[in-house]
Scaffold this motif. Structure first.
Motif, PDB file in Angstrom:
ATOM      1  N   LYS A 139     -12.564  27.705 -27.825  1.00  0.00           N
ATOM      2  CA  LYS A 139     -12.916  27.504 -26.251  1.00  0.00           C
ATOM      3  C   LYS A 139     -13.525  25.998 -26.648  1.00  0.00           C
ATOM      4  O   LYS A 139     -14.490  25.724 -27.328  1.00  0.00           O
ATOM      5  N   VAL A 140     -12.814  25.078 -25.814  1.00  0.00           N
ATOM      6  CA  VAL A 140     -12.926  23.503 -26.196  1.00  0.00           C
ATOM      7  C   VAL A 140     -13.795  22.999 -25.013  1.00  0.00           C
ATOM      8  O   VAL A 140     -13.441  23.355 -23.841  1.00  0.00           O
ATOM      9  N   GLY A 141     -14.701  22.213 -25.155  1.00  0.00           N
ATOM     10  CA  GLY A 141     -15.393  21.765 -23.950  1.00  0.00           C
ATOM     11  C   GLY A 141     -16.433  20.549 -24.365  1.00  0.00           C
ATOM     12  O   GLY A 141     -16.670  20.282 -25.544  1.00  0.00           O
ATOM     13  N   GLY A 142     -17.171  20.012 -23.562  1.00  0.00           N
ATOM     14  CA  GLY A 142     -18.030  18.871 -23.696  1.00  0.00           C
ATOM     15  C   GLY A 142     -19.219  19.609 -24.392  1.00  0.00           C
ATOM     16  O   GLY A 142     -19.542  20.894 -24.428  1.00  0.00           O
ATOM     17  N   LEU A 143     -20.424  18.839 -24.879  1.00  0.00           N
ATOM     18  CA  LEU A 143     -21.587  19.332 -25.510  1.00  0.00           C
ATOM     19  C   LEU A 143     -22.338  20.326 -24.547  1.00  0.00           C
ATOM     20  O   LEU A 143     -22.795  21.192 -25.087  1.00  0.00           O
ATOM     21  N   ASP A 144     -22.286  19.826 -23.181  1.00  0.00           N
ATOM     22  CA  ASP A 144     -23.207  20.648 -22.165  1.00  0.00           C
ATOM     23  C   ASP A 144     -22.460  22.010 -22.145  1.00  0.00           C
ATOM     24  O   ASP A 144     -23.131  22.944 -22.110  1.00  0.00           O
ATOM     25  N   GLU A 145     -21.311  21.905 -21.970  1.00  0.00           N
ATOM     26  CA  GLU A 145     -20.385  23.136 -22.033  1.00  0.00           C
ATOM     27  C   GLU A 145     -20.533  24.306 -22.966  1.00  0.00           C
ATOM     28  O   GLU A 145     -20.643  25.252 -22.916  1.00  0.00           O
ATOM     29  N   LEU A 146     -20.589  23.325 -24.224  1.00  0.00           N
ATOM     30  CA  LEU A 146     -20.360  24.123 -25.493  1.00  0.00           C
ATOM     31  C   LEU A 146     -22.022  25.057 -25.491  1.00  0.00           C
ATOM     32  O   LEU A 146     -21.942  25.802 -26.107  1.00  0.00           O
ATOM     33  N   GLU A 147     -23.090  24.302 -25.292  1.00  0.00           N
ATOM     34  CA  GLU A 147     -24.365  24.817 -25.431  1.00  0.00           C
ATOM     35  C   GLU A 147     -24.437  25.970 -24.413  1.00  0.00           C
ATOM     36  O   GLU A 147     -25.055  27.178 -24.773  1.00  0.00           O
ATOM     37  N   GLN A 148     -23.940  25.885 -23.016  1.00  0.00           N
ATOM     38  CA  GLN A 148     -23.844  27.051 -22.182  1.00  0.00           C
ATOM     39  C   GLN A 148     -23.266  28.224 -22.804  1.00  0.00           C
ATOM     40  O   GLN A 148     -23.599  29.229 -22.474  1.00  0.00           O
ATOM     41  N   ALA A 149     -22.175  27.809 -23.364  1.00  0.00           N
ATOM     42  CA  ALA A 149     -21.505  28.886 -23.936  1.00  0.00           C
ATOM     43  C   ALA A 149     -22.087  29.733 -24.984  1.00  0.00           C
ATOM     44  O   ALA A 149     -22.094  31.063 -25.127  1.00  0.00           O
ATOM     45  N   VAL A 150     -22.635  29.012 -25.890  1.00  0.00           N
ATOM     46  CA  VAL A 150     -23.539  29.578 -27.041  1.00  0.00           C
ATOM     47  C   VAL A 150     -24.858  30.414 -26.240  1.00  0.00           C
ATOM     48  O   VAL A 150     -25.237  31.412 -26.938  1.00  0.00           O
ATOM     49  N   ALA A 151     -25.409  29.576 -25.274  1.00  0.00           N
ATOM     50  CA  ALA A 151     -26.683  30.358 -24.782  1.00  0.00           C
ATOM     51  C   ALA A 151     -26.093  31.678 -24.192  1.00  0.00           C
ATOM     52  O   ALA A 151     -26.999  32.759 -24.131  1.00  0.00           O
ATOM     53  N   GLN A 152     -24.903  31.864 -23.337  1.00  0.00           N
ATOM     54  CA  GLN A 152     -24.696  33.115 -22.651  1.00  0.00           C
ATOM     55  C   GLN A 152     -23.645  33.792 -23.681  1.00  0.00           C
ATOM     56  O   GLN A 152     -23.039  34.726 -23.400  1.00  0.00           O
ATOM     57  N   LYS A 153     -23.636  33.457 -25.166  1.00  0.00           N
ATOM     58  CA  LYS A 153     -22.791  34.374 -26.025  1.00  0.00           C
ATOM     59  C   LYS A 153     -21.413  34.770 -25.467  1.00  0.00           C
ATOM     60  O   LYS A 153     -20.868  35.702 -25.884  1.00  0.00           O
ATOM     61  N   GLN A 154     -20.958  33.605 -25.238  1.00  0.00           N
ATOM     62  CA  GLN A 154     -19.402  33.699 -24.716  1.00  0.00           C
ATOM     63  C   GLN A 154     -18.625  33.195 -26.092  1.00  0.00           C
ATOM     64  O   GLN A 154     -17.398  33.308 -26.004  1.00  0.00           O
ATOM     65  N   ILE A 155     -19.270  32.797 -27.096  1.00  0.00           N
ATOM     66  CA  ILE A 155     -18.300  32.464 -28.332  1.00  0.00           C
ATOM     67  C   ILE A 155     -18.977  33.241 -29.611  1.00  0.00           C
ATOM     68  O   ILE A 155     -20.175  33.658 -29.371  1.00  0.00           O
ATOM     69  N   ASP A 156     -18.383  33.407 -30.557  1.00  0.00           N
ATOM     70  CA  ASP A 156     -18.596  33.937 -31.722  1.00  0.00           C
ATOM     71  C   ASP A 156     -18.780  33.204 -32.856  1.00  0.00           C
ATOM     72  O   ASP A 156     -19.814  33.380 -33.738  1.00  0.00           O
TER      73      ASP A 156
END
Length: 764
Positions: free
Chosen positions: A61-78
């Motif tokens: 999952k590649v994205g900007g820093l804001d996208e990445l934090e949102q993915a972390v917060a929503q547990k979309q990545i491991d």
């Protein structure tokens, strides 16, 4: 930091209740260094490698820093591969794991384990030639969260008195990185922040002409292949999110560390490979000093308080001084002659002639009056740390003026909140009202104090002993002075620069320690100490070696355990004398056993204070020569605390002794504060797993994971492993199933007098 070591070990335990993502698919999140497609293409080989190595399907999952934090917060990545400062932030916000591994990059032909930032501007910009010229200018950067493209540079500018973003016009472009370069070259910004090496890579790829930019504030980093404008920091970590199963986490960690350096996968990734995690404490310190998340909610400092209230404080002191002046002038006019004579007599009797504050006589009388009045008070004994060193270096005249300056500072600090006395060469006493918060807050400022003296700024520290008075009806001035003296000694013993409140147990402990310290030298001279041995057996139950322990056979008190006298010896030089005695007797025992046809291998504990002695190496070499003992029969056990200070001297001594065959073991491994990185530098032969981990390994999954990880580290570095505290067959079976190691514990033998064990040597 101890937290990093223990978290790193705990990561690999199988007990954390987490589940793999649905469908047995794991997602790795990483920022778009360039554009998303290019970044995805670069790191796709890692996905394929991990999928094959772990048996779990991976995706990116590649994205900007804001996208990445949102993915972390929503547990979309491991898992996440991110810059160290964002890793620290996410650890506090979302509970990331300790790093599983740290990437090793390549710049040109050189492997690099660290990275840095640069500050650059257009080559034809004659208005900016140094970092100081950036004040008030427009500066382009990737993001406030970027370590190498904002935070590193912000820290360096802060050292020059330039605060960002207040002192410049910041422009954040976001990813990909080349946007910062475009902004500067187009004239939209005066300067830019970039990760070191990116400009050179763009030049090599034809994206940036060689002469279009110039580097500002270039630092001398001889071991780094490109120009830098900042300090060096550890490379990017690879970490897991909460909820990822421990089994998968362990597989990923092993796979990353097993990735061949400069192999086909690494080359496709454009890296060298991965290594054991770096020490990220320096990143914590940077974020704390810049007050960046997660450290942006710090409490008010003394400097902040002074900046806010300095004028009121100064005005108050001036008004108080003016009041005293008016009062003294009035008294002088009316009672000049009488007061002069009376004041002189009183001053000689009750005041210190050097500092001008009250003396010990005044203190004793005031304490007696306090007891009679039944008022509650707090008594403080204040001692200037390192006064003897200052006196030796600067002379008595300088120190006299310094004591006068300290007295004046105490008077101005406490005002009417406390009474001040000078009771010794470098000691002051204070009496204040008990439970007065304002007075207690002022006391806390005294541990560290900066005073200007003769145009020189002096940074001083003080030790404080504190006790309430009276504690009971029959309390006395002599008793409270004894209590604060004991508390002061406790503060000194802990390194000084701190405040210690008296506890009743301190008095009992002081008596006990005094008796031990008085009798121990005689015990060493009279051979009252006895060597005990605890055996170490291998998997086949063969006696391989033994650890040397010491007991004290007191002529009146019987056997005294090590816990009663070794801590006392550690706090004095007696530990050195005792260590020399143990070394001498141990070498003699090995030599005597050899004469009897037995080859005895011993492990001997060495204190940090003993090891740091200048003549330590020559002492050990002399014993080898005098006794004829082979060096490879001796293992010196040291704890991780030895490596805190002057690591280069420690390495030098170890290397010298290694040339004589002496081996080294790290005792209680995993319980100290050191980074794993020192293991690669030191000539270590063996690590000993602390008994608390061993004894919990069969019942506690955390301890089991710790033991497994320590064994994995030892195997990676080709080190012998000794397990301490093995008390049950279940523990021994668990350890034997993991690796070939040595067992030490009650299951295999309790510590017994050396002669008893020597008789059994070779019989099992």
């Amino acid at each position: 930091m101890k937290r990093f070591l223990l978290l790193f070990l705990l990561l690999l335990s199988p007990n954390l209740c987490a589940n793999d993502r649905p469908g047995n698919t794991a997602t790795i999140g990483l920022p778009a260094f360039w554009d998303k497609e290019r970044t995805r293409k670069q790191w796709e080989p890692l996905v394929q490698y991990l999928t094959k190595a772990t048996g779990t399907a991976f995706e990116l999952k590649v994205g900007g820093l804001d996208e990445l934090e949102q993915a972390v917060a929503q547990k979309q990545i491991d898992f996440i591969f991110i810059n160290p400062s964002i890793y620290v932030l996410y650890t506090y916000r979302y509970g990331l794991s300790s790093p599983l591994a740290t990437v090793i990059n390549r710049i040109g032909d050189q492997r690099v384990r660290q990275f840095a930032g640069v500050v650059f501007t257009s080559a034809d910009n004659s208005a900016i030639d140094s970092l100081r010229d950036l004040k008030g200018k427009k500066i382009a950067a990737v993001s406030p969260q970027s370590l190498a493209a904002y935070q590193m540079q912000r820290y360096e500018l802060l050292q020059l008195g330039i605060k960002l973003p207040e002192d410049a016009q910041m422009q954040f472009t976001g990813l990909p990185l080349p946007q910062v370069v475009k902004r500067v070259l187009s004239g939209g910004a005066d300067a830019g922040f970039m990760r070191a090496g990116v400009l050179e890579k763009m030049q090599a790829n034809g994206q940036l002409p060689q002469d279009r930019v110039k580097i500002l504030g270039s630092l001398n980093s001889p071991n780094f292949p490109v120009e830098v404008s900042t300090r060096l920091y550890p490379e990017w970590p690879f970490a897991a999110l909460q909820g990822v199963s421990d089994e998968l986490t362990r597989k990923v960690s092993n796979a990353l560390l097993s990735l061949p350096w400069d192999g086909e996968v690494a080359k496709n990734l454009q890296i060298v490979g991965f290594n054991v995690p770096g020490d990220y404490r320096v990143v914590d310190q940077l974020l704390q000093e810049l007050r960046l998340p997660p450290f942006d909610k710090q409490s008010v400092t003394l400097e902040d308080f002074w900046q806010t209230w300095q004028y009121l404080i100064v005005a108050g002191l001036l008004l108080f001084s003016l009041f005293l002046l008016v009062l003294l002038l009035a008294l002088k006019r009316n009672y000049k002659k009488l007061l002069l004579s009376q004041n002189r007599i009183h001053h000689l009797a009750y005041y210190d002639s050097l500092s001008g504050v009250q003396n010990r006589v005044s203190l004793l009388e005031d304490l007696a009056r306090l007891k009679d009045s039944e008022a509650d008070a707090t008594v403080v004994l204040l001692n200037l740390d390192r006064f003897k060193s200052i006196n030796s270096a600067r002379g008595s005249r300088f120190c006299d003026h310094l004591l006068q300056l300290i007295a004046k500072h105490l008077i101005s600090l406490f005002d009417s909140d406390a009474t001040i006395y000078r009771v010794g060469a470098d000691e002051f006493a204070l009496i204040g009202q008990a439970a007065d918060r304002r007075w207690c807050d002022k006391l806390a400022t005294l541990t560290h104090l900066s005073l200007e003296h003769e145009g020189e700024m002096l940074h001083l520290s003080f030790s404080l002993g504190v006790s309430d008075f009276p504690l009971q009806k029959d309390d006395s001035a002599e008793a409270v002075l004894k209590r604060v003296t004991i508390a002061l000694a406790e503060a000194k013993s802990k390194g000084g620069a701190q405040k210690i409140n008296y506890l009743q147990t301190m008095g009992e402990l002081v008596k006990h320690d005094f008796e031990i310290e008085r009798e121990l030298p005689e015990a060493i001279r009279n051979d009252e100490l006895q060597l005990y041995l605890q055996p170490q057996f291998d998997k086949e139950n063969i006696l391989v070696s033994a650890e040397v322990l010491v007991r004290w056979q007191h002529p009146r008190k019987g056997v005294i355990s090590p816990g009663a006298f070794i801590p006392v010896a550690e706090r004095s030089n007696l530990i050195v004398d005792m260590g020399r005695w143990v070394l001498k007797r141990s070498f003699e025992m090995v030599a005597k056993s050899k004469e009897q046809g037995k080859e005895v291998a011993l492990s001997i504990n060495i204190s940090a204070k003993h090891f740091r002695q200048i003549d330590f190496v020559s002492q050990v070499v002399s014993l080898l020569e005098k006794t004829g003992v082979q060096g490879d029969l001796i293992t010196l056990e040291v704890t991780e605390s030895l490596f805190i200070d002057d690591i280069e001297d420690i390495i030098s001594k170890m290397q010298q002794l290694s040339l004589h065959g002496i081996k080294f073991s790290i005792d209680d491994f995993g319980t100290g504060y050191s980074s794993l990185s020192y293991l690669k530098k030191l000539p270590i032969h063996e690590i000993k797993i602390d008994k608390t981990f061993v004894q919990g390994a069969t019942t506690n999954a955390d301890d089991a994971a710790l033991v497994e990880m320590i064994i994995a580290v030892a195997h990676k570095l080709q080190l012998q492993v000794v397990a301490e505290g093995v008390e049950t067959q279940e523990q021994a079976d668990f350890l034997n199933a993991k690796t070939q190691l040595l067992h030490q514990g009650f299951l295999f033998g309790r510590p017994k007098p050396a002669q008893e064990w020597l008789q059994k040597w070779g019989s099992r």
